[in-house]
Write a protein that holds these residues in place. Structure first.
Motif, PDB file in Angstrom:
ATOM      1  N   ALA A 144      40.196   6.674  47.281  1.00  0.00           N
ATOM      2  CA  ALA A 144      39.109   6.434  46.315  1.00  0.00           C
ATOM      3  C   ALA A 144      39.088   7.494  45.212  1.00  0.00           C
ATOM      4  O   ALA A 144      38.640   7.225  44.095  1.00  0.00           O
ATOM      5  N   ALA A 145      39.570   8.695  45.519  1.00  0.00           N
ATOM      6  CA  ALA A 145      39.532   9.785  44.523  1.00  0.00           C
ATOM      7  C   ALA A 145      40.670   9.671  43.505  1.00  0.00           C
ATOM      8  O   ALA A 145      40.571  10.211  42.398  1.00  0.00           O
ATOM      9  N   LEU A 146      41.749   8.990  43.871  1.00  0.00           N
ATOM     10  CA  LEU A 146      42.965   9.060  43.050  1.00  0.00           C
ATOM     11  C   LEU A 146      42.892   8.395  41.670  1.00  0.00           C
ATOM     12  O   LEU A 146      43.448   8.957  40.710  1.00  0.00           O
ATOM     13  N   PRO A 147      42.243   7.225  41.512  1.00  0.00           N
ATOM     14  CA  PRO A 147      42.261   6.617  40.165  1.00  0.00           C
ATOM     15  C   PRO A 147      41.721   7.566  39.084  1.00  0.00           C
ATOM     16  O   PRO A 147      42.335   7.699  38.019  1.00  0.00           O
ATOM     17  N   TYR A 148      40.610   8.246  39.357  1.00  0.00           N
ATOM     18  CA  TYR A 148      40.064   9.171  38.358  1.00  0.00           C
ATOM     19  C   TYR A 148      41.025  10.335  38.124  1.00  0.00           C
ATOM     20  O   TYR A 148      41.309  10.705  36.978  1.00  0.00           O
ATOM     21  N   MET A 149      41.555  10.906  39.213  1.00  0.00           N
ATOM     22  CA  MET A 149      42.462  12.055  39.076  1.00  0.00           C
ATOM     23  C   MET A 149      43.717  11.664  38.287  1.00  0.00           C
ATOM     24  O   MET A 149      44.196  12.412  37.440  1.00  0.00           O
ATOM     25  N   ARG A 150      44.234  10.465  38.563  1.00  0.00           N
ATOM     26  CA  ARG A 150      45.451  10.018  37.848  1.00  0.00           C
ATOM     27  C   ARG A 150      45.161   9.811  36.368  1.00  0.00           C
ATOM     28  O   ARG A 150      45.966  10.173  35.505  1.00  0.00           O
ATOM     29  N   ALA A 151      43.992   9.260  36.066  1.00  0.00           N
ATOM     30  CA  ALA A 151      43.622   9.050  34.658  1.00  0.00           C
ATOM     31  C   ALA A 151      43.507  10.391  33.932  1.00  0.00           C
ATOM     32  O   ALA A 151      43.877  10.503  32.760  1.00  0.00           O
ATOM     33  N   GLN A 152      43.002  11.397  34.643  1.00  0.00           N
ATOM     34  CA  GLN A 152      42.841  12.733  34.038  1.00  0.00           C
ATOM     35  C   GLN A 152      44.152  13.518  34.022  1.00  0.00           C
ATOM     36  O   GLN A 152      44.242  14.567  33.414  1.00  0.00           O
ATOM     37  N   LYS A 153      45.123  13.059  34.802  1.00  0.00           N
ATOM     38  CA  LYS A 153      46.384  13.782  35.040  1.00  0.00           C
ATOM     39  C   LYS A 153      46.110  15.171  35.622  1.00  0.00           C
ATOM     40  O   LYS A 153      46.805  16.151  35.334  1.00  0.00           O
ATOM     41  N   LYS A 154      45.068  15.252  36.438  1.00  0.00           N
ATOM     42  CA  LYS A 154      44.717  16.522  37.066  1.00  0.00           C
ATOM     43  C   LYS A 154      43.835  16.266  38.287  1.00  0.00           C
ATOM     44  O   LYS A 154      42.925  15.438  38.223  1.00  0.00           O
ATOM     45  N   GLY A 155      44.102  16.967  39.366  1.00  0.00           N
ATOM     46  CA  GLY A 155      43.224  16.836  40.534  1.00  0.00           C
ATOM     47  C   GLY A 155      43.727  17.702  41.679  1.00  0.00           C
ATOM     48  O   GLY A 155      44.901  18.099  41.707  1.00  0.00           O
ATOM     49  N   TYR A 156      42.809  18.011  42.574  1.00  0.00           N
ATOM     50  CA  TYR A 156      43.151  18.833  43.742  1.00  0.00           C
ATOM     51  C   TYR A 156      42.570  18.168  44.987  1.00  0.00           C
ATOM     52  O   TYR A 156      41.387  17.814  45.004  1.00  0.00           O
ATOM     53  N   ILE A 157      43.412  18.027  46.012  1.00  0.00           N
ATOM     54  CA  ILE A 157      42.922  17.516  47.301  1.00  0.00           C
ATOM     55  C   ILE A 157      43.367  18.485  48.392  1.00  0.00           C
ATOM     56  O   ILE A 157      44.562  18.798  48.509  1.00  0.00           O
ATOM     57  N   ILE A 158      42.396  18.975  49.160  1.00  0.00           N
ATOM     58  CA  ILE A 158      42.729  19.745  50.365  1.00  0.00           C
ATOM     59  C   ILE A 158      42.295  18.926  51.565  1.00  0.00           C
ATOM     60  O   ILE A 158      41.123  18.526  51.667  1.00  0.00           O
ATOM     61  N   ASN A 159      43.228  18.646  52.456  1.00  0.00           N
ATOM     62  CA  ASN A 159      42.906  17.977  53.709  1.00  0.00           C
ATOM     63  C   ASN A 159      42.976  19.014  54.824  1.00  0.00           C
ATOM     64  O   ASN A 159      44.036  19.619  55.056  1.00  0.00           O
ATOM     65  N   LEU A 173      38.712  17.409  45.741  1.00  0.00           N
ATOM     66  CA  LEU A 173      38.229  16.762  46.978  1.00  0.00           C
ATOM     67  C   LEU A 173      38.669  17.589  48.177  1.00  0.00           C
ATOM     68  O   LEU A 173      39.845  17.955  48.285  1.00  0.00           O
ATOM     69  N   VAL A 174      37.731  17.891  49.067  1.00  0.00           N
ATOM     70  CA  VAL A 174      38.075  18.565  50.319  1.00  0.00           C
ATOM     71  C   VAL A 174      37.679  17.673  51.488  1.00  0.00           C
ATOM     72  O   VAL A 174      36.489  17.452  51.739  1.00  0.00           O
ATOM     73  N   ASN A 175      38.678  17.108  52.168  1.00  0.00           N
ATOM     74  CA  ASN A 175      38.436  16.319  53.385  1.00  0.00           C
ATOM     75  C   ASN A 175      38.439  17.288  54.552  1.00  0.00           C
ATOM     76  O   ASN A 175      39.500  17.695  55.035  1.00  0.00           O
ATOM     77  N   ASN A 176      37.243  17.659  54.994  1.00  0.00           N
ATOM     78  CA  ASN A 176      37.124  18.730  55.982  1.00  0.00           C
ATOM     79  C   ASN A 176      36.368  18.315  57.251  1.00  0.00           C
ATOM     80  O   ASN A 176      36.595  18.891  58.313  1.00  0.00           O
ATOM     81  N   ALA A 177      35.486  17.319  57.172  1.00  0.00           N
ATOM     82  CA  ALA A 177      34.616  16.983  58.321  1.00  0.00           C
ATOM     83  C   ALA A 177      35.458  16.727  59.563  1.00  0.00           C
ATOM     84  O   ALA A 177      36.541  16.135  59.486  1.00  0.00           O
ATOM     85  N   GLY A 178      34.965  17.196  60.695  1.00  0.00           N
ATOM     86  CA  GLY A 178      35.711  16.946  61.927  1.00  0.00           C
ATOM     87  C   GLY A 178      35.001  17.490  63.141  1.00  0.00           C
ATOM     88  O   GLY A 178      34.063  18.278  63.036  1.00  0.00           O
ATOM     89  N   PHE A 179      35.455  17.032  64.299  1.00  0.00           N
ATOM     90  CA  PHE A 179      34.943  17.550  65.573  1.00  0.00           C
ATOM     91  C   PHE A 179      36.001  17.321  66.641  1.00  0.00           C
ATOM     92  O   PHE A 179      36.942  16.543  66.446  1.00  0.00           O
ATOM     93  N   GLY A 180      35.844  18.021  67.749  1.00  0.00           N
ATOM     94  CA  GLY A 180      36.813  17.896  68.834  1.00  0.00           C
ATOM     95  C   GLY A 180      36.171  17.265  70.066  1.00  0.00           C
ATOM     96  O   GLY A 180      34.946  17.288  70.228  1.00  0.00           O
ATOM     97  N   ILE A 181      36.988  16.695  70.928  1.00  0.00           N
ATOM     98  CA  ILE A 181      36.508  16.121  72.192  1.00  0.00           C
ATOM     99  C   ILE A 181      37.199  16.890  73.306  1.00  0.00           C
ATOM    100  O   ILE A 181      38.428  16.856  73.420  1.00  0.00           O
ATOM    101  N   ASN A 182      36.412  17.567  74.107  1.00  0.00           N
ATOM    102  CA  ASN A 182      37.021  18.449  75.108  1.00  0.00           C
ATOM    103  C   ASN A 182      37.208  17.735  76.454  1.00  0.00           C
ATOM    104  O   ASN A 182      36.691  18.172  77.478  1.00  0.00           O
ATOM    105  N   HIS A 219      47.574  17.997  42.811  1.00  0.00           N
ATOM    106  CA  HIS A 219      48.060  18.871  43.875  1.00  0.00           C
ATOM    107  C   HIS A 219      47.366  18.508  45.193  1.00  0.00           C
ATOM    108  O   HIS A 219      46.132  18.408  45.228  1.00  0.00           O
ATOM    109  N   VAL A 220      48.162  18.346  46.244  1.00  0.00           N
ATOM    110  CA  VAL A 220      47.586  18.025  47.561  1.00  0.00           C
ATOM    111  C   VAL A 220      48.109  19.036  48.583  1.00  0.00           C
ATOM    112  O   VAL A 220      49.316  19.293  48.643  1.00  0.00           O
ATOM    113  N   THR A 221      47.195  19.593  49.374  1.00  0.00           N
ATOM    114  CA  THR A 221      47.577  20.600  50.371  1.00  0.00           C
ATOM    115  C   THR A 221      46.979  20.273  51.733  1.00  0.00           C
ATOM    116  O   THR A 221      45.798  19.946  51.832  1.00  0.00           O
ATOM    117  N   ALA A 222      47.813  20.388  52.763  1.00  0.00           N
ATOM    118  CA  ALA A 222      47.291  20.361  54.135  1.00  0.00           C
ATOM    119  C   ALA A 222      46.961  21.796  54.503  1.00  0.00           C
ATOM    120  O   ALA A 222      47.839  22.662  54.474  1.00  0.00           O
TER     121      ALA A 222
END
Ligand code: NAP
Length: 253
Positions: free
Chosen positions: A117-132, A80-89, A169-172
Motif C-alpha cells: 500500500a505504501a509503494l505507489p506514493y513512494m514510486r511516484a515521488q521516486k523516494k521512500g524508506y521501508i524498514i521491516n 514506513l516502519v513495519n515493526n508490530a509483533g509478538f511471540g508465542i512461547n 530503500h528497503v532494509t530488514a
C-alpha cells in the motif's frame, strides 16, 4: 513529510517514533492501545513540534490492516516502519492455532500488505524508506516466529534490490535480544541470558535508520550479533538447529 510506524505504543516502535520525530518527520502511530498512542503522540508534539495521527488498529485482523492501508493509499508517507509483533512461547503442537494465525497475520500479512500500500506514493515521488523489523530468530529454526522472521528478511532483501531503481530503500532490521516489553508479554523466561547479549532499543533503532538511509538491505545491530551471523552461516545447519531449539526450550522453563 510523514513516517508511519506500527507497534508504536512500546519498545522498538516507540523508539522509532522518537528518533524519526527528532529527524523532523510528522508521525502516524499504529497499534491497538489507543490511550498509549495518544499519550505518545502528545509527547512527540510537545518535544519536537511535529504533527501526529493515531490509528488504533489490530493488525491481526483484516479490518485493522485495511484501516492502515487506507491511510497509506492517501499518500504522503515517505517512511514506513513495519515493526508490530509478538511471540508465542509454546511448542507448535501445543499452541492455539487461532493465536498462531494471528501471529502470522501480524508478522507477515501486515508487513506484506502495508508495504504494498505504501509503494505507489513512494514510486511516484521516486523516494521512500521501508524498514521491516525482522529478528536474529530468523536465522535459526526456533518455531513459527523464526519462520515468519525469515520471511520478513528475505522479502525485504528482495524489495531492496527490486526497488533500488525507483529510489526506494528497503532494509530488514534484525535485532537480537532487546530490552522492551516483548519477553514479558510473551511470558518468556530470560533469566539465564548473559548480559552481553542484551541490546537497548535506542541503539537498534539508530542503526536501522542509518542502514536504510545508506541503502543497506540488512541491518544487524551490535557487533556480537554480526559475529553470530557469520558463525551461523558457516556452521553445519544440523548444529544450528540443535542450538536454536535449545534457546527456545530454555525460554519456556
Ligand atoms: P513490545 O515492546 O512488546 O512492542 C510490540 C508492539 O507491537 C507494541 O506497540 C504492540 O502494541 C504492537 N502490537 C502487538 N500486537 C499487535 C497487533 N495485533 N496489532 C497492532 N499492534 C500490535 O516488543 P518489541 O520488542 O518492541 O517488538 C517490536 C518488534 O521487534 C517485533 O516485530 C518483534 O518481533 C521484534 N524483535 C524484538 C526483539 C526483542 O528482543 N525485543 C528481538 C528481535 C525482534 P499494542 O499492544 O498497543 O497493540
Amino acid at each position: 513529510m510523514w513516517a508511519l510506524i506500527t507497534g508504536a505504543s512500546s519498545g522498538i516502535g516507540a523508539e522509532f517514533t522518537e528518533q524519526l520525530a527528532r529527524d523532523g518527520y510528522d508521525i502516524i502511530l499504529v497499534a491497538r492501545d489507543h490511550v498509549r498512542l495518544q499519550e505518545r503522540a502528545r509527547l512527540l508534539q510537545e518535544k519536537y513540534g511535529v504533527q501526529s495521527e493515531v490509528i488504533a488498529a489490530d493488525l491481526a485482523t483484516r479490518d485493522g490492516i485495511r484501516k492502515v492501508e487506507d491511510r497509506l493509499e492517501k499518500g504522503g508517507v515517505e517512511f514506513l516502519v513495519n515493526n508490530a509483533g509478538f511471540g508465542i512461547n509454546k511448542r507448535f503442537a501445543d499452541s492455539d492455532i487461532e493465536r498462531e494465525s494471528e501471529n502470522l497475520q501480524v508478522l507477515v500479512g501486515a508487513v506484506m500488505r502495508l508495504s504494498h500500500a505504501a509503494l505507489p506514493y513512494m514510486r511516484a515521488q521516486k523516494k521512500g524508506y521501508i524498514i521491516n523489523v525482522s529478528s536474529v530468530a530468523g536465522w535459526i529454526a526456533g518455531g513459527t516466529y523464526s519462520a515468519s522472521k525469515s520471511w520478513v528478511t528475505v522479502f525485504s532483501e528482495y524489495l531492496s534490490v527490486d526497488l533500488a531503481a525507483d529510489g526506494i530503500h528497503v532494509t530488514a532490521l534484525a535485532p537480537g535480544f532487546t530490552h522492551t516489553e516483548f519477553h514479558q508479554r510473551g511470558k518468556m523466561n530470560m533469566s539465564g541470558l548473559p548480559q552481553w547479549l542484551w541490546l537497548n532499543s535506542d541503539r537498534v533503532v539508530a542503526e536501522g535508520i542509518a542502514a536504510v538511509r545508506r541503502g543497506a538491505a540488512l541491518s544487524i545491530p551490535g557487533r556480537q550479533y554480526r559475529v553470530l551471523y557469520l558463525l551461523i552461516r558457516h556452521l553445519p545447519r544440523a548444529f544450528v538447529r540443535k542450538v536454536g531449539i535449545g534457546v527456545r526450550r530454555r525460554q519456556r522453563r
